[in-house]
Design an enzyme around this catalytic site. Structure first.
Site, mmCIF file in Angstrom:
data_model
loop_
_atom_site.group_PDB
_atom_site.id
_atom_site.type_symbol
_atom_site.label_atom_id
_atom_site.label_comp_id
_atom_site.label_asym_id
_atom_site.label_seq_id
_atom_site.Cartn_x
_atom_site.Cartn_y
_atom_site.Cartn_z
ATOM 1 N N LYS A 1 -4.360 -15.682 26.080
ATOM 2 C CA LYS A 1 -3.155 -15.741 26.930
ATOM 3 C C LYS A 1 -3.336 -16.766 28.062
ATOM 4 C CE LYS A 1 -3.391 -11.295 27.937
ATOM 5 N NZ LYS A 1 -4.620 -10.922 27.185
ATOM 6 N N ARG B 1 2.048 -4.123 30.248
ATOM 7 C CA ARG B 1 0.966 -3.657 29.376
ATOM 8 C C ARG B 1 1.192 -2.223 28.923
ATOM 9 N NH1 ARG B 1 -3.119 -7.097 31.467
ATOM 10 N NH2 ARG B 1 -5.103 -6.824 30.425
ATOM 11 N N ARG C 1 -17.165 -15.944 27.333
ATOM 12 C CA ARG C 1 -16.226 -16.600 28.261
ATOM 13 C C ARG C 1 -16.864 -16.878 29.619
ATOM 14 N NH1 ARG C 1 -10.513 -13.996 29.556
ATOM 15 N NH2 ARG C 1 -11.820 -12.198 30.063
ATOM 16 N N ARG D 1 -17.021 -12.804 34.144
ATOM 17 C CA ARG D 1 -16.288 -11.668 34.724
ATOM 18 C C ARG D 1 -17.035 -10.362 34.532
ATOM 19 N NH1 ARG D 1 -10.099 -12.298 32.709
ATOM 20 N NH2 ARG D 1 -10.400 -10.060 32.417
ATOM 21 N N ARG E 1 -11.296 -2.044 26.965
ATOM 22 C CA ARG E 1 -10.061 -2.831 27.108
ATOM 23 C C ARG E 1 -9.359 -2.986 25.764
ATOM 24 N NH1 ARG E 1 -12.816 -7.844 29.483
ATOM 25 N NH2 ARG E 1 -10.781 -8.867 29.400
HETATM 26 P P1 AP5 Z 1 -8.465 -16.274 27.516
HETATM 27 O O1 AP5 Z 1 -7.402 -17.317 27.443
HETATM 28 O O2 AP5 Z 1 -9.199 -16.110 28.788
HETATM 29 O O3 AP5 Z 1 -7.902 -14.869 26.990
HETATM 30 P P2 AP5 Z 1 -6.914 -13.825 27.685
HETATM 31 O O4 AP5 Z 1 -5.965 -13.384 26.613
HETATM 32 O O5 AP5 Z 1 -6.329 -14.416 28.930
HETATM 33 O O6 AP5 Z 1 -7.947 -12.664 27.988
HETATM 34 P P3 AP5 Z 1 -8.141 -11.742 29.295
HETATM 35 O O7 AP5 Z 1 -9.494 -11.116 29.186
HETATM 36 O O8 AP5 Z 1 -7.845 -12.529 30.530
HETATM 37 O O9 AP5 Z 1 -7.070 -10.688 29.046
HETATM 38 P P4 AP5 Z 1 -7.053 -9.278 29.627
HETATM 39 O O10 AP5 Z 1 -5.674 -8.906 29.270
HETATM 40 O O11 AP5 Z 1 -8.123 -8.379 29.139
HETATM 41 O O12 AP5 Z 1 -7.435 -9.471 31.162
HETATM 42 P P5 AP5 Z 1 -6.556 -9.632 32.464
HETATM 43 O O13 AP5 Z 1 -7.206 -10.645 33.321
HETATM 44 O O14 AP5 Z 1 -5.127 -9.777 32.116
HETATM 45 O O15 AP5 Z 1 -9.509 -16.606 26.323
HETATM 46 C C1 AP5 Z 1 -10.657 -15.797 26.124
HETATM 47 C C2 AP5 Z 1 -11.863 -16.671 25.727
HETATM 48 O O16 AP5 Z 1 -11.628 -17.229 24.448
HETATM 49 C C3 AP5 Z 1 -12.089 -17.869 26.670
HETATM 50 O O17 AP5 Z 1 -13.471 -18.060 26.784
HETATM 51 C C4 AP5 Z 1 -11.433 -19.055 25.957
HETATM 52 O O18 AP5 Z 1 -12.082 -20.269 26.260
HETATM 53 C C5 AP5 Z 1 -11.608 -18.654 24.491
HETATM 54 N N1 AP5 Z 1 -10.478 -19.060 23.661
HETATM 55 C C6 AP5 Z 1 -9.154 -19.001 23.970
HETATM 56 N N2 AP5 Z 1 -8.396 -19.426 22.949
HETATM 57 C C7 AP5 Z 1 -9.269 -19.745 21.941
HETATM 58 C C8 AP5 Z 1 -9.106 -20.232 20.591
HETATM 59 N N3 AP5 Z 1 -7.887 -20.473 20.095
HETATM 60 N N4 AP5 Z 1 -10.214 -20.417 19.853
HETATM 61 C C9 AP5 Z 1 -11.460 -20.159 20.363
HETATM 62 N N5 AP5 Z 1 -11.676 -19.708 21.617
HETATM 63 C C10 AP5 Z 1 -10.587 -19.497 22.388
HETATM 64 O O19 AP5 Z 1 -6.730 -8.191 33.126
HETATM 65 C C11 AP5 Z 1 -7.971 -7.776 33.620
HETATM 66 C C12 AP5 Z 1 -7.879 -6.350 34.143
HETATM 67 O O20 AP5 Z 1 -6.906 -6.274 35.217
HETATM 68 C C13 AP5 Z 1 -7.399 -5.295 33.139
HETATM 69 O O21 AP5 Z 1 -8.454 -4.823 32.326
HETATM 70 C C14 AP5 Z 1 -6.855 -4.217 34.081
HETATM 71 O O22 AP5 Z 1 -7.885 -3.502 34.684
HETATM 72 C C15 AP5 Z 1 -6.173 -5.048 35.160
HETATM 73 N N6 AP5 Z 1 -4.767 -5.349 34.863
HETATM 74 C C16 AP5 Z 1 -4.220 -6.588 34.728
HETATM 75 N N7 AP5 Z 1 -2.916 -6.496 34.436
HETATM 76 C C17 AP5 Z 1 -2.622 -5.171 34.402
HETATM 77 C C18 AP5 Z 1 -1.437 -4.433 34.126
HETATM 78 N N8 AP5 Z 1 -0.284 -5.052 33.847
HETATM 79 N N9 AP5 Z 1 -1.519 -3.075 34.147
HETATM 80 C C19 AP5 Z 1 -2.665 -2.445 34.441
HETATM 81 N N10 AP5 Z 1 -3.837 -3.078 34.714
HETATM 82 C C20 AP5 Z 1 -3.813 -4.431 34.688
HETATM 83 MG MG MG Z 2 -6.469 -13.949 30.974
#
Ligand code: AP5
Ligand code: MG
Ligand code: ZN
Length: 224
Positions: free
Chosen positions: A18, A98, A133, A166, A177
């Site tokens: 994402k 989410r 990552r 992270r 997660r």
């Molecule tokens: P990346 O682009 O970083 O993936 P992402 O989908 O953004 O993953 P996140 O871990 O950020 O998602 P998340 O939903 O768990 O965390 P968030 O920060 O939202 O890519 C991942 C890796 O793969 C990178 O190393 C990249 O280089 C690589 N990559 C990408 N595309 C690729 C490809 N095509 N091929 C190969 N490699 C690739 O949330 C974190 C925490 O915050 C949650 O756990 C929760 O505690 C809280 N939180 C956030 N939002 C909410 C909500 N709405 N409600 C409740 N709690 C929330």
């Molecule tokens: Mg992200």
């Protein structure tokens, strides 16, 4: 992009890409990128009350309570950088909604999406992506030790800030997660079915970005 595609949601499991594809969409379509994960991590780093509350949930891979998240987004989208000149809300949501109650809240406030981009990636690939990552704590740009290594070791390609591993990118938190994604977020795929642009998120980063842009352009062409 269709004139009515002002509000886009990026849906996908943890590590689905994402944040990565958001970087391209923001450059292409001049959208405000609202990553709730990045917003919460900024609050944790700043030591605010929100950050203290959120940290206890995030570090274990748990979800932050819905009322906290809804309040955060509701406040953020009031700001001028999330609006067109005529006041129409325009933004790219990454990590929100989410849960069903979060999606209900968007609708209640007249902020429901025009398009939902769904990145599909298998669980075992999500785990590999997250364990390798390295994230930029300043601009959010994700890198990967194997799949997207930085040009200069340990430094963000976009802004030069030192990359971090992270705290929630450890195996136990990653598994939690992923489980929460399936139990809490998967049902949103059904809910948003008529608005869905489904993308194979296991393609290369370049192909994922191209597929998403093509999907959005196809909407423009059909006007649907
Ligand atoms: P990346 O682009 O970083 O993936 P992402 O989908 O953004 O993953 P996140 O871990 O950020 O998602 P998340 O939903 O768990 O965390 P968030 O920060 O939202 O890519 C991942 C890796 O793969 C990178 O190393 C990249 O280089 C690589 N990559 C990408 N595309 C690729 C490809 N095509 N091929 C190969 N490699 C690739 O949330 C974190 C925490 O915050 C949650 O756990 C929760 O505690 C809280 N939180 C956030 N939002 C909410 C909500 N709405 N409600 C409740 N709690 C929330
Ligand atoms: Mg992200
Ligand atoms: Zn950066």
């Amino acid at each position: 992009m269709s004139r009515n595609a002002n509000r886009i949601i990026l849906l996908g499991g943890p590590g689905a890409g994402k944040g990565t594809v958001a970087m391209t969409l923001v450059d292409r379509f001049a959208l405000q990128h609202l990553s709730t994960g990045d917003m919460l991590r900024a609050a944790v780093a700043a030591g605010t009350e929100l950050g203290k509350t959120a940290n206890g949930f995030m570090s274990h891979g748990a979800l932050v309570p819905d009322d906290v998240m809804v309040g955060l987004i509701q406040e953020r989208v009031q700001q001028a950088d999330c609006r067109l000149a005529d006041g129409t809300p325009r933004f790219l949501l990454d990590g929100f909604p989410r849960t069903m109650p979060q999606a209900d809240a968007l609708d209640r406030h007249g902020l429901g999406p025009d398009v939902v981009v769904y990145l599909v990636v298998k669980d075992e690939i999500l785990v590999r992506r997250l364990t390798g990552r390295r994230s930029c704590p300043k601009c959010g740009n994700p890198h990967h030790v194997e799949f997207a290594p930085p040009l200069h070791e340990g430094l963000c390609d976009r802004c030069g800030t030192a990359l971090v591993h992270r705290v929630d990118d450890q195996e136990a938190a990653i598994r939690k997660r992923i489980d929460l994604f399936h139990s809490q977020t998967d049902p949103l795929v059904q809910r948003y079915a008529p608005l869905l642009v489904t993308i194979d998120g296991e393609q290369s980063q370049e192909r994922v970005a191209r597929s998403v842009i093509e999907g959005l352009r196809a909407l423009e062409a059909t006007g649907s």
